[in-house]
Design a protein around this motif. Sequence first.
Motif, PDB file in Angstrom:
ATOM      1  N   GLU A   5       0.815  -1.216   0.000  1.00 58.62           N
ATOM      2  CA  GLU A   5       0.000   0.000   0.000  1.00 58.62           C
ATOM      3  C   GLU A   5       0.847   1.264   0.000  1.00 58.62           C
ATOM      4  OE1 GLU A   5      -4.163  -0.577   2.224  1.00 58.62           O
ATOM      5  OE2 GLU A   5      -2.459  -1.134   3.479  1.00 58.62           O
ATOM      6  N   VAL A   6       2.007   1.224   0.649  1.00 53.69           N
ATOM      7  CA  VAL A   6       2.823   2.443   0.730  1.00 53.69           C
ATOM      8  C   VAL A   6       3.722   2.606  -0.479  1.00 53.69           C
ATOM      9  CG1 VAL A   6       2.820   2.361   3.251  1.00 53.69           C
ATOM     10  CG2 VAL A   6       4.738   1.373   1.996  1.00 53.69           C
ATOM     11  N   LYS A   7       3.916   1.542  -1.260  1.00 53.72           N
ATOM     12  CA  LYS A   7       4.821   1.620  -2.400  1.00 53.72           C
ATOM     13  C   LYS A   7       4.360   2.706  -3.372  1.00 53.72           C
ATOM     14  CE  LYS A   7       6.958  -1.160  -6.040  1.00 53.72           C
ATOM     15  NZ  LYS A   7       6.987  -2.479  -6.712  1.00 53.72           N
ATOM     16  N   ASP A   8       5.282   3.608  -3.703  1.00 55.14           N
ATOM     17  CA  ASP A   8       5.036   4.700  -4.661  1.00 55.14           C
ATOM     18  C   ASP A   8       3.969   5.693  -4.187  1.00 55.14           C
ATOM     19  OD1 ASP A   8       6.897   3.562  -6.455  1.00 55.14           O
ATOM     20  OD2 ASP A   8       5.356   2.268  -7.297  1.00 55.14           O
ATOM     21  N   ALA A   9       3.631   5.679  -2.893  1.00 51.05           N
ATOM     22  CA  ALA A   9       2.668   6.661  -2.371  1.00 51.05           C
ATOM     23  C   ALA A   9       3.294   8.052  -2.367  1.00 51.05           C
ATOM     24  CB  ALA A   9       2.232   6.275  -0.965  1.00 51.05           C
TER      25      ALA A   9
END
Length: 287
Positions: free
Chosen positions: A172-176
Amino acid sequence: MTNPAERLVDLLDLERIEVNIFRGRSPQESLQRVFGGQVAGQALVAAGRTVDADRPVHSLHAYFLRPGRPGVPIVYQVERVRDGRTFTTRRVTAVQEGRTIFNLTASFHLPEEGAFAHQLPPRHLVDPESLPKLADEVRDHLGGLPEPMERMARRMPFDIRYVDRLRWTKEEVKDADPRSAVWMRAVGPLGDDPLVHTCAVTYASDMTLLDAVRIPVEPLWGPRSFDMASLDHAMWFHRPFRADEWFLYEQESPVAAGGRGLARGRIYDREGRMLVSVVQEGLFRKL
């Protein structure tokens, strides 16, 4: 006192030892270091208590030099740098056990009518009551709060509500985007002293600002893979406000490099008026 808002007001009520010397309490808590927002808020109280009440603070610039020890009092020494016609400057040194742990310079400005006014609008002007409380959101996801987090939630002087839902996995946090926004207000009334409200927001400004640096890296409320510490802190106060009324804290991180991450924040009231600007750099090291 059982109300965390009352405890915050008490924490900001420094003991005057001499004309320019104050002593602040540092609660005994299960933390590695004294919370930086506490030291900044207390230092600003010390500065403000040496300035005429008709001159509110308009800016502060501070450096965190050493970690403070919980449970040990902190002495704040105020230097009266300048008393001008419309501006007053104070420099504060925070000392604990004979060592300087924090420096702050604050400027106070006699209010005057401006020649013009403008501001950037907020991005997230939603109803804060429609958002879940932070503790409830974490509790719902985990099926309960671990005891250390439960104790922290009971002591928290601010109601915090994230505008965007919290992310819980690495996927979910990847590339946020390195951005975050929270609504905040004190959990109870703080009285009518404007300096207390300013120092309370100074306290709160250090609670979530470095979230924006971490958002593309790891879930905010999961196990940490980094140790982090505030290095410096700057604030500009644009308009009067109350910290026991809802304010929106928008945060972003324009860069992280060399073990340091920079975060910027803008604080708005419910009508969308910008109240405060904040900038902070934090140190991030792998555990």
